[in-house]
Design a protein around this motif. Structure first.
Motif, PDB file in Angstrom:
ATOM      1  N   ILE A 185       0.856  -1.189   0.000  1.00 62.10           N
ATOM      2  CA  ILE A 185       0.000   0.000   0.000  1.00 62.10           C
ATOM      3  C   ILE A 185       0.890   1.235   0.000  1.00 62.10           C
ATOM      4  O   ILE A 185       1.789   1.364   0.835  1.00 62.10           O
ATOM      5  N   LEU A 186       0.666   2.116  -0.946  1.00 63.64           N
ATOM      6  CA  LEU A 186       1.424   3.360  -1.039  1.00 63.64           C
ATOM      7  C   LEU A 186       0.471   4.532  -0.890  1.00 63.64           C
ATOM      8  O   LEU A 186      -0.490   4.663  -1.644  1.00 63.64           O
ATOM      9  N   THR A 187       0.719   5.363   0.126  1.00 60.85           N
ATOM     10  CA  THR A 187      -0.035   6.606   0.289  1.00 60.85           C
ATOM     11  C   THR A 187       0.953   7.757   0.151  1.00 60.85           C
ATOM     12  O   THR A 187       1.939   7.826   0.882  1.00 60.85           O
ATOM     13  N   SER A 188       0.697   8.631  -0.798  1.00 62.60           N
ATOM     14  CA  SER A 188       1.658   9.687  -1.088  1.00 62.60           C
ATOM     15  C   SER A 188       0.970  10.849  -1.790  1.00 62.60           C
ATOM     16  O   SER A 188      -0.071  10.670  -2.436  1.00 62.60           O
ATOM     17  N   THR A 240      -3.463  13.463  -1.101  1.00 60.31           N
ATOM     18  CA  THR A 240      -2.763  12.180  -1.222  1.00 60.31           C
ATOM     19  C   THR A 240      -3.577  11.195  -2.054  1.00 60.31           C
ATOM     20  O   THR A 240      -4.808  11.260  -2.094  1.00 60.31           O
ATOM     21  N   THR A 287      -3.902   6.970  -2.421  1.00 59.69           N
ATOM     22  CA  THR A 287      -3.560   5.691  -1.800  1.00 59.69           C
ATOM     23  C   THR A 287      -3.737   4.597  -2.835  1.00 59.69           C
ATOM     24  O   THR A 287      -4.821   4.423  -3.395  1.00 59.69           O
ATOM     25  N   ASP A 330      -3.564   0.688  -3.305  1.00 58.29           N
ATOM     26  CA  ASP A 330      -3.619  -0.588  -2.594  1.00 58.29           C
ATOM     27  C   ASP A 330      -3.469  -1.703  -3.626  1.00 58.29           C
ATOM     28  O   ASP A 330      -4.424  -2.043  -4.327  1.00 58.29           O
ATOM     29  N   ILE A 350      -7.267   2.278  -6.162  1.00 58.82           N
ATOM     30  CA  ILE A 350      -6.640   3.578  -5.972  1.00 58.82           C
ATOM     31  C   ILE A 350      -7.686   4.551  -5.446  1.00 58.82           C
ATOM     32  O   ILE A 350      -8.804   4.618  -5.966  1.00 58.82           O
ATOM     33  N   THR A 351      -7.316   5.283  -4.397  1.00 60.37           N
ATOM     34  CA  THR A 351      -8.252   6.197  -3.742  1.00 60.37           C
ATOM     35  C   THR A 351      -7.685   7.605  -3.726  1.00 60.37           C
ATOM     36  O   THR A 351      -6.518   7.815  -3.378  1.00 60.37           O
ATOM     37  N   GLY A 359      -7.627  10.864  -1.910  1.00 59.92           N
ATOM     38  CA  GLY A 359      -7.895  11.198  -0.518  1.00 59.92           C
ATOM     39  C   GLY A 359      -8.942  12.258  -0.280  1.00 59.92           C
ATOM     40  O   GLY A 359      -9.958  12.016   0.375  1.00 59.92           O
ATOM     41  N   GLU A 407     -12.371  11.391  -1.596  1.00 55.39           N
ATOM     42  CA  GLU A 407     -12.853  10.082  -1.158  1.00 55.39           C
ATOM     43  C   GLU A 407     -13.448   9.296  -2.324  1.00 55.39           C
ATOM     44  O   GLU A 407     -14.404   8.542  -2.166  1.00 55.39           O
ATOM     45  N   SER A 466     -12.689   6.571  -5.564  1.00 57.95           N
ATOM     46  CA  SER A 466     -11.763   5.475  -5.810  1.00 57.95           C
ATOM     47  C   SER A 466     -12.152   4.718  -7.066  1.00 57.95           C
ATOM     48  O   SER A 466     -13.278   4.811  -7.549  1.00 57.95           O
TER      49      SER A 466
END
Length: 198
Positions: free
Chosen positions: A8-11, A141, A143, A145, A151-152, A154, A157, A159
């Motif tokens: 999981i990458l949140t950036s 950001t 996210t 997954d 992909i979300t 942020g 909200e 995805s």
């Protein structure tokens, strides 16, 4: 492991809303002399990033401190052109671990997957939403997954799910390249060879 495993990458993300970005723009041919993957990030988007006197072009996004992160968001048809692996190497070496677009050239997509960069293909509508939200708030950001292929965005909200080859997905989750994968199953390979009649 050939590279860091991806789960999981949140950036935050760097927006590059340009269509038909080809591999010669990602890494110009004159920088393809090295055979190791190191150092290519210095010349990522070299001709867009620097003037002929090597001074940074202030209007290019990689030279804008407003934007940063491990996710590059590109326009449609990202990675077209020649099949050079160095384009994926440059993206990885610069620090990106994920590229988002509404369409990728097949060879570029596979080159990314082979070295630990996840190409996430989204719908044109969702890509436009990502660009709009990041423009309004560069601290937004994303996210990504990989396990759930989702992909979300942020702040909104919103995805979407994305597709990925199951073999490449497993390798990314483990940080494997093709050789790592074979080494990991060498016992099964030996068993198969010894139990298979000639």
């Amino acid at each position: 492991m050939a590279y860091d495993s991806f789960n999981i990458l949140t950036s935050t993300a760097v927006p590059l809303p340009i269509e038909n970005v080809d591999t010669d723009q990602i890494i110009p041919a004159r920088f393809l002399k090295a055979t190791e993957r190191k150092g290519f990030g210095d010349n990522l988007f070299r001709d867009w990033r620097y003037n002929q006197d090597d001074s940074p072009k202030t209007d290019f996004v990689l030279n804008n401190s407003t934007y940063s992160g491990k996710i590059l968001v590109g326009g449609r048809n990202f990675g077209s052109g020649s099949s050079r692996e160095h384009a994926a190497w440059a993206i990885y070496d610069y620090g990106f671990r994920c590229v988002v677009s509404s369409f990728f050239a097949d060879i570029f997509r596979n080159n990314c997957l082979n070295i630990g960069v996840l190409p996430v293909q989204v719908s044109p509508e969702f890509l436009n939403q990502i660009f709009e939200v990041i423009e309004q708030d560069p601290d937004t950001t994303l996210t990504v997954d990989l396990l759930n292929q989702k992909i979300t965005l942020g702040a909104a909200e919103a995805s979407e799910n994305f597709e990925i080859n199951s073999y490449k997905k497993e390798n990314l989750l483990n940080g494997y390249d093709d050789i790592d994968y074979l080494n990991n199953i060498k016992t099964q390979i030996k068993d198969f060879a010894s139990n298979t009649p000639l």
